[in-house]
Motif scaffolding. Structure first.
Motif, PDB file in Angstrom:
ATOM      1  N   HIS A 114      11.000  -4.816   2.140  1.00 17.18           N
ATOM      2  CA  HIS A 114      12.331  -5.010   2.704  1.00 17.18           C
ATOM      3  C   HIS A 114      12.648  -6.494   2.722  1.00 17.18           C
ATOM      4  O   HIS A 114      11.803  -7.310   2.328  1.00 17.18           O
ATOM      5  CB  HIS A 114      12.441  -4.370   4.092  1.00 17.18           C
ATOM      6  CG  HIS A 114      11.282  -4.661   4.989  1.00 17.18           C
ATOM      7  ND1 HIS A 114      11.113  -5.862   5.635  1.00 17.18           N
ATOM      8  CD2 HIS A 114      10.203  -3.900   5.325  1.00 17.18           C
ATOM      9  CE1 HIS A 114      10.002  -5.830   6.346  1.00 17.18           C
ATOM     10  NE2 HIS A 114       9.416  -4.659   6.179  1.00 17.18           N
ATOM     11  N   ASP A 115      13.844  -6.846   3.158  1.00 21.26           N
ATOM     12  CA  ASP A 115      14.282  -8.246   3.136  1.00 21.26           C
ATOM     13  C   ASP A 115      13.335  -9.184   3.864  1.00 21.26           C
ATOM     14  O   ASP A 115      13.152 -10.311   3.448  1.00 21.26           O
ATOM     15  CB  ASP A 115      15.681  -8.387   3.744  1.00 21.26           C
ATOM     16  CG  ASP A 115      16.762  -7.840   2.830  1.00 21.26           C
ATOM     17  OD1 ASP A 115      16.507  -7.717   1.617  1.00 21.26           O
ATOM     18  OD2 ASP A 115      17.851  -7.534   3.333  1.00 21.26           O
ATOM     19  N   GLY A 116      12.707  -8.715   4.928  1.00 18.41           N
ATOM     20  CA  GLY A 116      11.818  -9.565   5.709  1.00 18.41           C
ATOM     21  C   GLY A 116      10.373  -9.556   5.258  1.00 18.41           C
ATOM     22  O   GLY A 116       9.532 -10.181   5.881  1.00 18.41           O
ATOM     23  N   GLY A 117      10.045  -8.850   4.200  1.00 12.56           N
ATOM     24  CA  GLY A 117       8.658  -8.759   3.734  1.00 12.56           C
ATOM     25  C   GLY A 117       8.304  -7.332   3.387  1.00 12.56           C
ATOM     26  O   GLY A 117       8.911  -6.718   2.524  1.00 12.56           O
ATOM     27  N   LYS A 118       7.326  -6.779   4.101  1.00  9.94           N
ATOM     28  CA  LYS A 118       6.936  -5.388   3.856  1.00  9.94           C
ATOM     29  C   LYS A 118       6.381  -4.776   5.136  1.00  9.94           C
ATOM     30  O   LYS A 118       5.952  -5.484   6.047  1.00  9.94           O
ATOM     31  CB  LYS A 118       5.907  -5.274   2.739  1.00  9.94           C
ATOM     32  CG  LYS A 118       4.538  -5.805   3.089  1.00  9.94           C
ATOM     33  CD  LYS A 118       3.565  -5.596   1.944  1.00  9.94           C
ATOM     34  CE  LYS A 118       2.299  -6.391   2.113  1.00  9.94           C
ATOM     35  NZ  LYS A 118       2.453  -7.832   2.095  1.00  9.94           N
ATOM     36  N   THR A 119       6.389  -3.449   5.156  1.00 10.78           N
ATOM     37  CA  THR A 119       5.767  -2.687   6.234  1.00 10.78           C
ATOM     38  C   THR A 119       4.857  -1.658   5.600  1.00 10.78           C
ATOM     39  O   THR A 119       5.260  -0.940   4.683  1.00 10.78           O
ATOM     40  CB  THR A 119       6.831  -1.979   7.106  1.00 10.78           C
ATOM     41  OG1 THR A 119       7.676  -2.991   7.695  1.00 10.78           O
ATOM     42  CG2 THR A 119       6.177  -1.147   8.204  1.00 10.78           C
ATOM     43  N   ILE A 120       3.626  -1.614   6.082  1.00  8.87           N
ATOM     44  CA  ILE A 120       2.666  -0.622   5.644  1.00  8.87           C
ATOM     45  C   ILE A 120       2.547   0.415   6.749  1.00  8.87           C
ATOM     46  O   ILE A 120       2.282   0.074   7.901  1.00  8.87           O
ATOM     47  CB  ILE A 120       1.294  -1.246   5.342  1.00  8.87           C
ATOM     48  CG1 ILE A 120       1.439  -2.281   4.218  1.00  8.87           C
ATOM     49  CG2 ILE A 120       0.277  -0.174   4.987  1.00  8.87           C
ATOM     50  CD1 ILE A 120       0.205  -3.087   3.959  1.00  8.87           C
ATOM     51  N   ALA A 121       2.810   1.659   6.405  1.00 10.82           N
ATOM     52  CA  ALA A 121       2.720   2.761   7.370  1.00 10.82           C
ATOM     53  C   ALA A 121       1.565   3.673   6.958  1.00 10.82           C
ATOM     54  O   ALA A 121       1.463   4.080   5.803  1.00 10.82           O
ATOM     55  CB  ALA A 121       4.028   3.557   7.374  1.00 10.82           C
ATOM     56  N   VAL A 122       0.691   3.935   7.913  1.00  8.85           N
ATOM     57  CA  VAL A 122      -0.492   4.753   7.676  1.00  8.85           C
ATOM     58  C   VAL A 122      -0.468   5.919   8.659  1.00  8.85           C
ATOM     59  O   VAL A 122      -0.317   5.704   9.858  1.00  8.85           O
ATOM     60  CB  VAL A 122      -1.774   3.919   7.859  1.00  8.85           C
ATOM     61  CG1 VAL A 122      -3.013   4.732   7.579  1.00  8.85           C
ATOM     62  CG2 VAL A 122      -1.741   2.693   6.963  1.00  8.85           C
ATOM     63  N   THR A 123      -0.622   7.136   8.141  1.00 11.36           N
ATOM     64  CA  THR A 123      -0.581   8.327   8.982  1.00 11.36           C
ATOM     65  C   THR A 123      -1.923   9.034   8.948  1.00 11.36           C
ATOM     66  O   THR A 123      -2.529   9.205   7.886  1.00 11.36           O
ATOM     67  CB  THR A 123       0.511   9.308   8.482  1.00 11.36           C
ATOM     68  OG1 THR A 123       1.765   8.611   8.451  1.00 11.36           O
ATOM     69  CG2 THR A 123       0.622  10.504   9.395  1.00 11.36           C
ATOM     70  N   TYR A 124      -2.365   9.427  10.140  1.00 10.01           N
ATOM     71  CA  TYR A 124      -3.584  10.218  10.307  1.00 10.01           C
ATOM     72  C   TYR A 124      -3.191  11.527  10.980  1.00 10.01           C
ATOM     73  O   TYR A 124      -2.459  11.513  11.970  1.00 10.01           O
ATOM     74  CB  TYR A 124      -4.601   9.494  11.184  1.00 10.01           C
ATOM     75  CG  TYR A 124      -5.187   8.311  10.477  1.00 10.01           C
ATOM     76  CD1 TYR A 124      -6.356   8.428   9.742  1.00 10.01           C
ATOM     77  CD2 TYR A 124      -4.552   7.078  10.525  1.00 10.01           C
ATOM     78  CE1 TYR A 124      -6.872   7.350   9.065  1.00 10.01           C
ATOM     79  CE2 TYR A 124      -5.063   5.994   9.847  1.00 10.01           C
ATOM     80  CZ  TYR A 124      -6.213   6.127   9.127  1.00 10.01           C
ATOM     81  OH  TYR A 124      -6.730   5.075   8.436  1.00 10.01           O
TER      82      TYR A 124
END
Length: 128
Positions: A114-124
């Motif tokens: 995204h514009d501000g960098g990145k987001t890593i989403a991890v689901t368990y």
């Protein structure tokens, strides 16, 4: 949002430490763990994602962990738009294991730039 318990999101430029993020996650899991038996998997991912953001992406710009029905969601954001890279397997070399480990332990991993960098989403889930 109904059914969602969220830990505080850290938005400071210095970011949350791995220890702080693990403490937030342990606290959330202690209040009703939707993924019994997977606590160590979740805590390992939290440590690795925070360490990777600090080491490779200029630090943590956001951290969130949420208990959902039957799942735990961990999100770590940083200011780098570069997605993580799985390094070639080199057991005699230091480092390079964290991203591979996160992907092996998690049920779902997404990287959103995204514009501000990145987001890593991890689901368990409880079915790991």
């Amino acid at each position: 949002m109904a059914g969602r318990t969220t830990a505080p999101r850290n938005t400071s430029t210095s970011g949350v430490s791995s220890a702080q993020a693990r403490d937030i996650t342990r606290d959330l899991l202690s209040r009703g763990n939707p993924v019994p038996g997977r606590e160590e998997d979740v805590l390992t991912a939290v440590s690795e994602l925070i360490a990777n953001a600090r080491q490779h992406a200029g630090g943590v710009s956001g951290f969130q962990v949420a208990a959902l029905p039957g799942a735990v969601l961990v999100e770590v954001s940083d200011s780098s738009p570069e997605p993580p890279v799985t390094r070639p397997w080199a057991p005699t070399q230091p480092g390079g294991f964290g991203w591979r480990l996160v992907n092996q332990l998690a049920d779902k991993v997404t990287v959103t730039v995204h514009d501000g960098g990145k987001t890593i989403a991890v689901t368990y889930t409880g079915h790991g």
